[in-house]
Design an enzyme around this catalytic site. Structure first.
Site, PDB file in Angstrom:
ATOM      1  N   GLY A  85     -22.091  11.100  -0.830  1.00  0.00           N
ATOM      2  CA  GLY A  85     -21.547  12.437  -0.574  1.00  0.00           C
ATOM      3  C   GLY A  85     -22.600  13.503  -0.782  1.00  0.00           C
ATOM      4  O   GLY A  85     -23.795  13.206  -0.842  1.00  0.00           O
ATOM      5  N   ASN A  86     -22.167  14.743  -0.868  1.00  0.00           N
ATOM      6  CA  ASN A  86     -23.109  15.834  -1.135  1.00  0.00           C
ATOM      7  C   ASN A  86     -22.395  16.917  -1.947  1.00  0.00           C
ATOM      8  O   ASN A  86     -21.217  16.796  -2.264  1.00  0.00           O
ATOM      9  CB  ASN A  86     -23.694  16.380   0.174  1.00  0.00           C
ATOM     10  CG  ASN A  86     -22.629  16.944   1.083  1.00  0.00           C
ATOM     11  OD1 ASN A  86     -21.985  17.922   0.761  1.00  0.00           O
ATOM     12  ND2 ASN A  86     -22.430  16.274   2.234  1.00  0.00           N
ATOM     13  N   ARG A  87     -23.128  17.974  -2.281  1.00  0.00           N
ATOM     14  CA  ARG A  87     -22.617  18.964  -3.246  1.00  0.00           C
ATOM     15  C   ARG A  87     -21.718  20.033  -2.634  1.00  0.00           C
ATOM     16  O   ARG A  87     -21.292  20.940  -3.339  1.00  0.00           O
ATOM     17  CB  ARG A  87     -23.804  19.674  -3.920  1.00  0.00           C
ATOM     18  CG  ARG A  87     -24.650  18.777  -4.772  1.00  0.00           C
ATOM     19  CD  ARG A  87     -25.729  19.590  -5.475  1.00  0.00           C
ATOM     20  NE  ARG A  87     -26.731  18.727  -6.067  1.00  0.00           N
ATOM     21  CZ  ARG A  87     -26.567  18.083  -7.216  1.00  0.00           C
ATOM     22  NH1 ARG A  87     -25.449  18.212  -7.885  1.00  0.00           N
ATOM     23  NH2 ARG A  87     -27.523  17.319  -7.684  1.00  0.00           N
ATOM     24  N   SER A  88     -21.446  19.966  -1.356  1.00  0.00           N
ATOM     25  CA  SER A  88     -20.639  21.031  -0.735  1.00  0.00           C
ATOM     26  C   SER A  88     -19.232  21.082  -1.333  1.00  0.00           C
ATOM     27  O   SER A  88     -18.582  20.048  -1.505  1.00  0.00           O
ATOM     28  CB  SER A  88     -20.530  20.792   0.771  1.00  0.00           C
ATOM     29  OG  SER A  88     -19.590  21.684   1.315  1.00  0.00           O
TER      30      SER A  88
END
Ligand code: CTP
Length: 423
Positions: A220-223
């Site tokens: 995933g990512n930090r958004s």
């Protein structure tokens, strides 16, 4: 708090209060408007005086409340207020005031002031579910919406007498957001934002996609999806019909009920939903942080430590924005974001061209207060026509307003996409 400090400085706002049980919340609306720099003139109806006391408003507002057409030293308080105010907000608005305003009936100071103004009017209905659902009330709301009145729809929740249902006054912060947005004008053209996206269909993507490694792990990512949610909310407030395609599960509850929220998880799901929704859209804004790579294979069972260190082989995902750019219908405005840590403008300009977007909103995610997870952002909006708009560090709501101002200027008066119907 909603709005920027001083964002209503110099604005004269008439705050109409009618006799609903939610009248006590108008005190909080009053305080928030004053905090943002507005000069607030409360106008209380007779019924409102049964619910809240004038002394409270005298203490919090910019001048003592007005309660009658006849008690003022000015013989025409309604026309003076109507002509000199920048907006009238009525919170709560009962079925009676909504009906009076629709029919142009001037039975008291507030209804007279409403029909004596050309300023934006923001009505915040609050009443029992049965009353809100009544065809007479809904018909009045439809006519007023058509005339350009901003309606801040009631929410579900606890009502007078302990009943639960749809009809509770919107939260004071939401009401104030509508006032700020209703009064905002485009920095470039001076065009007001009220109803500027009426009849437009807008698709916004939000959040970070998640690509499964096995049933419990993902890439995933930090958004956090905050910027996408604000874009959807501001577009909705300006009259657009909004589809929000999002990976953030709380968006279903956070978005106003009129926004069509499409929950997705992976880049492939987002691509399918965005491609589908984009077909009839005037505007598509890709604010989501889409994974560039996903595991080539997803294990159907949890990978156990005892199995040894797994070798996760990645494969590229499709670039959704580039795909939408390649098949963009004439008249559609396509907006992408560029999250960069280096060479912001150069990298963003490259994406603008490569993906055939009309605008790229570039943000330097390594700068303080900018990008993932923050409530603030600072961006440069690059246009394919060579334009460039710099927006310094402000709330994500204000960034959303700036992006939508730019988009609105770029929209042709009526789209050439046959699938797009202007109202
Ligand atoms: N985007 C997309 N599909 C992808 C990757 C990105 O639609 N598979 C969109 C994003 O939603 C954003 C824009 O493309 O609007 C730019 O995303 P960004 O992550 O900044 O750029 P990338 O194209 O992924 O390039 P890089 O990672 O090399 O910076």
């Amino acid at each position: 708090m909603s709005g920027e400090t001083g964002s209503l400085a110099g604005k004269r706002i008439v705050l109409g209060v009618t006799g609903g049980i939610a009248a006590y919340k108008s005190i909080e609306v009053c305080r928030r408007l004053v905090d943002l720099g507005a000069h607030v003139i409360p106008v209380l109806t007779d019924a409102a005086l049964n619910m809240v006391g004038p002394t409270t408003f005298t203490a919090l507002a910019s001048e003592p409340p007005k309660t009658s057409l006849w008690k003022d030293s000015n013989p025409i308080p309604h026309t003076t207020m109507g002509q000199t105010c920048d907006a009238i907000v009525v919170a709560p608005a009962t079925a009676r005031i909504i009906s009076d305003y629709r029919t142009g009936r001037s039975g008291d100071l507030l209804s007279a002031t409403l029909i004596a103004t050309e300023a934006p009017v923001i009505l915040c209905p609050a009443m029992h579910t049965e009353m809100w659902a009544h065809p007479a009330v809904q018909d009045n709301i439809a006519v007023l919406t058509e005339r350009g009145t901003i309606i801040v729809n009631p929410e579900p929740g606890r009502l007078a007498g302990g009943d639960i249902g749809h009809g509770r006054l919107a939260a004071p912060a939401t009401i104030v957001d509508h006032v700020v947005d209703g009064l905002s004008t485009d920095a470039l053209t001076g065009i007001g934002a009220v109803g500027s996206l009426q009849g437009r269909r807008i698709v916004v993507t939000a959040g970070g996609t998640r690509e499964a490694i096995d049933p419990v792990r993902f890439i995933g990512n930090r958004s956090t999806g905050k910027q996408g949610l604000e874009l959807a909310k501001v577009a909705h407030r300006r009259g657009a019909q909004v589809t929000l395609i999002t990976t953030i599960s709380s968006h279903s509850a956070e978005a106003p009920p009129e926004i069509d929220v499409v929950p997705v998880i992976t880049a492939a799901e987002m691509e399918a939903a965005a491609t589908d929704a984009a077909a009839g859209a005037d505007v598509v804004i890709m604010a989501a942080a889409v994974a560039d790579f996903r595991p080539a294979a997803t294990a159907d069972h949890k990978i156990k430590k005892g199995d040894g260190v797994p070798q996760v082989v990645l494969e590229p995902t499709n670039d959704i924005l580039a795909g939408l750019g390649a098949s963009k219908p004439a008249g559609q405005v396509l907006v992408g974001f560029a999250a960069e840590t280096d060479d912001l403008i150069e990298n963003a300009a490259g994406k603008l061209k490569r993906k055939n977007a009309d605008f790229i909103v570039a943000n330097d995610v390594s700068a303080p207060g900018v990008g993932f997870g923050h409530d603030t952002n600072a961006v440069t909006i690059l246009g394919s026509d060579g334009s460039s708009v710099v927006v310094d560090l402000v709330s994500k709501t204000t960034i959303a307003a700036a992006v939508l101002d730019t988009v609105t200027n770029a929209l042709s008066p009526s789209s050439s996409n046959p699938a797009i119907k202007q109202q």
